[in-house]
Motif scaffolding. Structure first.
Motif, PDB file in Angstrom:
ATOM      1  N   VAL A  21       1.128  -1.080  -0.221  1.00 20.64           N
ATOM      2  CA  VAL A  21      -0.174   0.052  -0.226  1.00 20.64           C
ATOM      3  C   VAL A  21       0.812   1.054  -0.136  1.00 20.64           C
ATOM      4  CG1 VAL A  21      -1.817   1.348   1.215  1.00 20.64           C
ATOM      5  CG2 VAL A  21      -1.900  -1.371   1.753  1.00 20.64           C
ATOM      6  N   ASN A  22       0.850   1.944  -1.292  1.00 16.86           N
ATOM      7  CA  ASN A  22       0.952   3.323  -0.800  1.00 16.86           C
ATOM      8  C   ASN A  22       0.845   4.220  -0.336  1.00 16.86           C
ATOM      9  OD1 ASN A  22       2.950   5.575  -2.194  1.00 16.86           O
ATOM     10  ND2 ASN A  22       3.137   4.600  -4.254  1.00 16.86           N
ATOM     11  N   CYS A  23       1.620   5.310   0.552  1.00 18.11           N
ATOM     12  CA  CYS A  23       1.418   6.612   1.338  1.00 18.11           C
ATOM     13  C   CYS A  23       0.278   7.272   0.177  1.00 18.11           C
ATOM     14  CB  CYS A  23       2.198   7.124   1.957  1.00 18.11           C
ATOM     15  SG  CYS A  23       3.358   5.515   3.412  1.00 18.11           S
ATOM     16  N   ALA A  24       0.659   7.860  -1.010  1.00 19.64           N
ATOM     17  CA  ALA A  24      -0.050   8.731  -1.678  1.00 19.64           C
ATOM     18  C   ALA A  24      -1.392   8.454  -1.264  1.00 19.64           C
ATOM     19  CB  ALA A  24       0.500   8.884  -3.113  1.00 19.64           C
ATOM     20  N   VAL A  25      -1.539   6.358  -1.889  1.00 22.08           N
ATOM     21  CA  VAL A  25      -3.045   5.786  -1.872  1.00 22.08           C
ATOM     22  C   VAL A  25      -4.093   6.267  -0.449  1.00 22.08           C
ATOM     23  CG1 VAL A  25      -4.598   4.268  -2.164  1.00 22.08           C
ATOM     24  CG2 VAL A  25      -2.307   4.147  -3.560  1.00 22.08           C
ATOM     25  N   VAL A  26      -2.956   6.499   0.839  1.00 22.66           N
ATOM     26  CA  VAL A  26      -3.891   6.834   2.005  1.00 22.66           C
ATOM     27  C   VAL A  26      -4.435   8.067   2.086  1.00 22.66           C
ATOM     28  CG1 VAL A  26      -3.537   6.770   4.279  1.00 22.66           C
ATOM     29  CG2 VAL A  26      -2.684   4.698   3.262  1.00 22.66           C
ATOM     30  N   LEU A  27      -3.240   8.706   1.510  1.00 17.01           N
ATOM     31  CA  LEU A  27      -3.688  10.061   1.666  1.00 17.01           C
ATOM     32  C   LEU A  27      -4.667  10.888   0.531  1.00 17.01           C
ATOM     33  CD1 LEU A  27       0.127  11.489   2.037  1.00 17.01           C
ATOM     34  CD2 LEU A  27      -1.875  11.375   3.328  1.00 17.01           C
ATOM     35  N   GLU A  28      -4.501  10.105  -0.907  1.00 17.20           N
ATOM     36  CA  GLU A  28      -5.958  10.375  -1.253  1.00 17.20           C
ATOM     37  C   GLU A  28      -6.709  10.411  -1.145  1.00 17.20           C
ATOM     38  OE1 GLU A  28      -3.299  11.169  -5.547  1.00 17.20           O
ATOM     39  OE2 GLU A  28      -4.208   9.043  -5.564  1.00 17.20           O
ATOM     40  N   LYS A  29      -7.034   9.287  -0.255  1.00 19.98           N
ATOM     41  CA  LYS A  29      -8.609   8.076   0.107  1.00 19.98           C
ATOM     42  C   LYS A  29      -8.930   9.675   1.224  1.00 19.98           C
ATOM     43  CE  LYS A  29     -11.090   4.653   2.401  1.00 19.98           C
ATOM     44  NZ  LYS A  29     -10.993   5.038   3.608  1.00 19.98           N
ATOM     45  N   ALA A  30      -8.019  10.102   1.920  1.00 22.98           N
ATOM     46  CA  ALA A  30      -8.452  11.056   3.023  1.00 22.98           C
ATOM     47  C   ALA A  30      -8.390  12.169   2.789  1.00 22.98           C
ATOM     48  CB  ALA A  30      -7.191  11.173   4.309  1.00 22.98           C
ATOM     49  N   GLY A  31      -8.393  12.588   1.138  1.00 20.95           N
ATOM     50  CA  GLY A  31      -9.330  14.591   0.334  1.00 20.95           C
ATOM     51  C   GLY A  31      -7.788  14.614   0.329  1.00 20.95           C
ATOM     52  N   PHE A  32      -6.786  14.219   0.632  1.00 18.27           N
ATOM     53  CA  PHE A  32      -5.751  15.187  -0.117  1.00 18.27           C
ATOM     54  C   PHE A  32      -5.146  14.754  -1.134  1.00 18.27           C
ATOM     55  CE2 PHE A  32      -4.727  14.491   4.798  1.00 18.27           C
ATOM     56  CZ  PHE A  32      -3.473  15.574   4.649  1.00 18.27           C
ATOM     57  N   ARG A  33      -4.560  15.812  -2.124  1.00 22.50           N
ATOM     58  CA  ARG A  33      -4.180  15.560  -3.752  1.00 22.50           C
ATOM     59  C   ARG A  33      -2.912  16.904  -3.895  1.00 22.50           C
ATOM     60  NH1 ARG A  33      -7.754  12.982  -3.109  1.00 22.50           N
ATOM     61  NH2 ARG A  33      -9.619  12.963  -4.200  1.00 22.50           N
ATOM     62  N   LEU A  34      -2.408  15.955  -4.813  1.00 28.01           N
ATOM     63  CA  LEU A  34      -0.589  16.683  -5.073  1.00 28.01           C
ATOM     64  C   LEU A  34      -0.284  18.004  -5.317  1.00 28.01           C
ATOM     65  CD1 LEU A  34       1.882  15.179  -5.944  1.00 28.01           C
ATOM     66  CD2 LEU A  34       1.317  14.902  -8.275  1.00 28.01           C
ATOM     67  N   ASP A  35       0.150  18.780  -4.678  1.00 27.31           N
ATOM     68  CA  ASP A  35       0.560  20.020  -4.659  1.00 27.31           C
ATOM     69  C   ASP A  35       1.635  20.322  -6.073  1.00 27.31           C
ATOM     70  OD1 ASP A  35       1.551  22.593  -4.659  1.00 27.31           O
ATOM     71  OD2 ASP A  35       1.425  22.568  -2.753  1.00 27.31           O
ATOM     72  N   ARG A  36       1.492  20.881  -7.372  1.00 24.83           N
ATOM     73  CA  ARG A  36       2.419  19.573  -8.179  1.00 24.83           C
ATOM     74  C   ARG A  36       3.325  21.229  -8.371  1.00 24.83           C
ATOM     75  NH1 ARG A  36       0.178  19.366 -13.792  1.00 24.83           N
ATOM     76  NH2 ARG A  36      -0.127  17.549 -13.243  1.00 24.83           N
ATOM     77  N   GLN A  37       3.353  22.601  -7.641  1.00 25.35           N
ATOM     78  CA  GLN A  37       4.532  23.301  -7.569  1.00 25.35           C
ATOM     79  C   GLN A  37       5.200  22.257  -6.660  1.00 25.35           C
ATOM     80  OE1 GLN A  37       2.652  27.005  -7.314  1.00 25.35           O
ATOM     81  NE2 GLN A  37       4.538  28.095  -7.070  1.00 25.35           N
ATOM     82  N   ALA A  38       4.785  22.493  -5.460  1.00 22.27           N
ATOM     83  CA  ALA A  38       5.669  22.085  -4.170  1.00 22.27           C
ATOM     84  C   ALA A  38       6.567  21.155  -4.533  1.00 22.27           C
ATOM     85  CB  ALA A  38       4.768  22.155  -3.233  1.00 22.27           C
ATOM     86  N   THR A  39       5.849  20.172  -5.385  1.00 23.07           N
ATOM     87  CA  THR A  39       6.884  18.848  -5.540  1.00 23.07           C
ATOM     88  C   THR A  39       7.716  19.143  -6.215  1.00 23.07           C
ATOM     89  OG1 THR A  39       4.443  17.302  -5.231  1.00 23.07           O
ATOM     90  CG2 THR A  39       6.555  16.282  -7.100  1.00 23.07           C
ATOM     91  N   ALA A  40       6.962  20.177  -7.580  1.00 23.59           N
ATOM     92  CA  ALA A  40       8.476  20.670  -8.314  1.00 23.59           C
ATOM     93  C   ALA A  40       9.605  20.788  -8.090  1.00 23.59           C
ATOM     94  CB  ALA A  40       7.699  21.030  -9.767  1.00 23.59           C
ATOM     95  N   GLN A  41       9.421  21.999  -6.752  1.00 29.40           N
ATOM     96  CA  GLN A  41      10.569  22.507  -6.061  1.00 29.40           C
ATOM     97  C   GLN A  41      11.063  21.618  -5.445  1.00 29.40           C
ATOM     98  OE1 GLN A  41       8.234  25.741  -4.125  1.00 29.40           O
ATOM     99  NE2 GLN A  41       7.951  26.925  -5.966  1.00 29.40           N
ATOM    100  N   ARG A  42      11.212  20.692  -5.268  1.00 29.40           N
ATOM    101  CA  ARG A  42      11.661  19.671  -4.240  1.00 29.40           C
ATOM    102  C   ARG A  42      11.933  18.822  -5.193  1.00 29.40           C
ATOM    103  NH1 ARG A  42      10.972  19.690   0.778  1.00 29.40           N
ATOM    104  NH2 ARG A  42      11.451  17.992   1.503  1.00 29.40           N
ATOM    105  N   SER A  43      11.901  17.456  -5.327  1.00 26.32           N
ATOM    106  CA  SER A  43      12.487  16.751  -6.621  1.00 26.32           C
ATOM    107  C   SER A  43      11.065  15.426  -6.269  1.00 26.32           C
ATOM    108  CB  SER A  43      13.177  16.079  -5.549  1.00 26.32           C
ATOM    109  OG  SER A  43      13.010  14.759  -4.566  1.00 26.32           O
ATOM    110  N   ALA A  44      11.468  14.697  -7.765  1.00 30.56           N
ATOM    111  CA  ALA A  44      10.309  13.897  -7.835  1.00 30.56           C
ATOM    112  C   ALA A  44      10.582  12.544  -6.783  1.00 30.56           C
ATOM    113  CB  ALA A  44      10.605  12.910  -8.708  1.00 30.56           C
TER     114      ALA A  44
END
Length: 399
Positions: A21-44
Motif C-alpha cells: 500500500v502506497n502512502c499516497a493512496v492513503v492520503l488521496e483516500k483521506a482527501g489530500f491532493r498532489l501539490d505539483r508546484q511544491a513537488t517540482a520545487q523539491r524532487s521527484a
C-alpha cells in the motif's frame, strides 16, 4: 490473501500491507491532493500532498512520509493512525486491506484565486523587513516576562541577527543552513506557534552567547529556539558553544544539514555535541537519532534533559526564575543526565549539577574516532577518552 490469527501469519500480513500500500493512496483516500508546484520545487522522490492547510510529504517511493509542520513521520501504518488517532492496529489493517493493488492517481490540487487571496511572500523578504526586539516592545515582553529569558540573552540574539520581532507580539527565530543561507523562521508568540511557509524550510536556528569570537567546540541541539536560548541562560560552559534548534520535526534535508554542521564542529580539537532535548518520548527519539549522526562524523555526544517528565528547558528556566523571585531556589536539581550517548558505555541515570559534562567524562564516556566525510561509517578502531579542550582557531560555522 488469507487472514489468520497466528503471530507468524499476522507478521506476514503486516509486512505485505507495508509493502503493498502506497502512502499516497492513503492520503488521496483521506482527501489530500498532489501539490505539483511544491513537488517540482523539491524532487521527484518527495511528493507533497495538501488538504486545506495541512501538508504531508511522501518519500521512499511511497513507503514513507513526514509532516513538514509537525513531528509525524513513519510508514503507512503510522500514517493511517496519524490521520485518525482513534484507530488501533486492527482498524488500520482493515483499512489497508481494501487499498492493496491501488495506485495513486496523483491528481493535482485545484487552486482558485479569489478577491481575498494574497500571493505567498518569500520568508526571506519578510525577515529582512523586520528588526530585532527592543526593550519594552511586545516581543521583548513576551520573551522576558512570559518566557523568563534574561534581557542580555534576548539582546545578544537580536544583535547577532538570529531574532526578529514579528507582528502581534511574535518573536521570529531565523533558520539558516550550514552555508549561512537564510531558509525560514520559527515563529512564537503568546497565542501563536508555527514555522514560515514558502522558502526552503527548517534547517537550524543558531545563537552564540559568548559573542562568537572563539571557534565552535561545543554544539548544543534543542527542539525549539526558545529552548536554545533558555539552555544558554542556564549554561555554565558558554565559551565556544553554538546553541541551535531544529524547530521540531525534521525533513531528510534538515537532517543532512545538521550532519554537515556536526562535521564542521567535529573538525575542532575535543569537540562535543550536547543533545539537550525534552524529557519525553519524542526527546528520546531525537536523542537516539542525533547520537547516531554524531558517531558517523566522529563527534563525542551526551544527552541532558530536564528532570521533570515532559518538561523542556524553558520550563526549567522559568521554574528557577520563580524560585529566585520567591527567595528560595528549589533544592532539587532541575536537570539530570539521562543518558550518555556515543560511546557504548552504560552510565546509569543520575541527578547532576550544571557541571554535568565533567561528571559524564568521569564516568568514562569516550569520543568516537573522527571521520572526514559524513557519508562514511564510523571507524572500528578503539575509541579514545577525550582530553581537556585545547585552544586553536579555524573557520567558524556560517550559522
Amino acid at each position: 490473501m488469507a487472514y489468520t490469527s497466528s503471530p507468524e501469519a499476522q507478521q506476514r500480513e503486516l509486512d505485505e500491507l507495508r509493502n503493498a500500500v502506497n502512502c499516497a493512496v492513503v492520503l488521496e483516500k483521506a482527501g489530500f491532493r498532489l501539490d505539483r508546484q511544491a513537488t517540482a520545487q523539491r524532487s521527484a522522490r518527495n511528493l507533497k500532498f495538501r488538504r486545506d492547510s495541512e501538508a504531508i510529504i511522501v518519500n521512499h517511493d511511497g513507503k514513507g512520509w513526514w509532516d513538514p509542520k509537525g513531528d509525524g513521520k513513519g510508514d503507512v501504518f503510522k500514517l493511517v493512525q496519524y490521520l485518525d488517532p482513534s484507530k488501533n492496529l486492527g482498524h488500520v489493517r482493515q483499512e489497508l486491506r481494501g487499498l492493496i493493488g491501488r495506485s495513486p492517481t496523483l491528481e493535482v490540487v485545484e487552486r482558485t484565486k479569489g478577491a481575498g487571496d494574497r500571493p505567498r511572500r518569500d520568508p526571506a523578504e519578510l525577515w529582512h523587513r523586520r528588526t530585532a526586539p527592543g526593550q519594552g516592545t511586545a516581543a521583548w515582553r513576551y520573551l522576558t516576562e512570559i518566557r523568563g529569558l534574561p534581557d542580555h540573552i534576548v539582546a545578544i540574539a537580536g544583535q547577532q541577527g538570529a531574532l526578529k520581532e514579528g507582528p502581534h507580539g511574535t518573536a521570529w527565530f531565523g533558520h539558516r543552513d550550514a552555508d549561512g543561507q537564510f531558509t525560514g523562521m520559527e515563529m512564537r508568540g503568546p497565542d501563536y506557534k508555527g514555522f514560515s511557509t514558502g522558502g526552503i524550510g527548517k534547517r537550524l536556528f543558531g545563537f552564540r552567547a559568548d559573542g562568537g569570537e572563539a571557534p565552535v567546540t561545543r554544539l548544543v541541539v534543542t527542539e525549539a529556539a526558545i529552548d536554545a536560548l533558555s539552555f544558554a541562560a542556564l549554561d555554565r560552559f558558554q565559551q565556544g558553544t553554538l546553541y541551535t534548534s531544529t524547530g521540531g520535526g525534521m525533513s531528510p534535508e534538515s537532517e543532512a544539514n545538521l550532519k554537515r554542521v556536526m562535521m564542521q564542529v567535529a573538525a575542532q580539537p575535543e569537540a562535543r555535541l550536547v543533545v539537550a532535548v525534552d524529557n519525553d518520548l519524542q526527546g528520546d527519539r531525537y536523542a537516539g537519532k542525533f547520537a547516531a549522526m554524531a558517531r558517523d562524523v566522529g563527534l563525542w555526544s551526551g544527552r541532558i534533559s530536564p528532570k521533570g517528565p515532559g518538561e523542556d528547558w524553558n520550563a526549567v528556566l522559568r521554574t528557577r526564575r520563580e524560585g529566585m523571585e520567591a527567595g528560595s531556589v528549589p533544592v532539587a536539581p532541575l536537570c539530570r543526565l539521562s543518558k550518555v550517548l556515543g560511546s557504548g558505555a552504560k552510565a546509569q541515570p543520575e541527578t547532576v549539577s550544571p557541571s554535568w559534562l565533567g561528571q559524564a567524562e568521569a564516568h568514562g564516556t569516550q569520543r568516537p574516532p573522527r571521520v572526514s566525510d559524513a557519508s562514511l561509517p564510523a571507524s572500528s578502531e578503539p575509541v579514545r577518552k577525550p582530553a581537556r579542550p585545547r585552544s586553536g582557531s579555524s573557520p567558524g560555522l556560517s550559522l
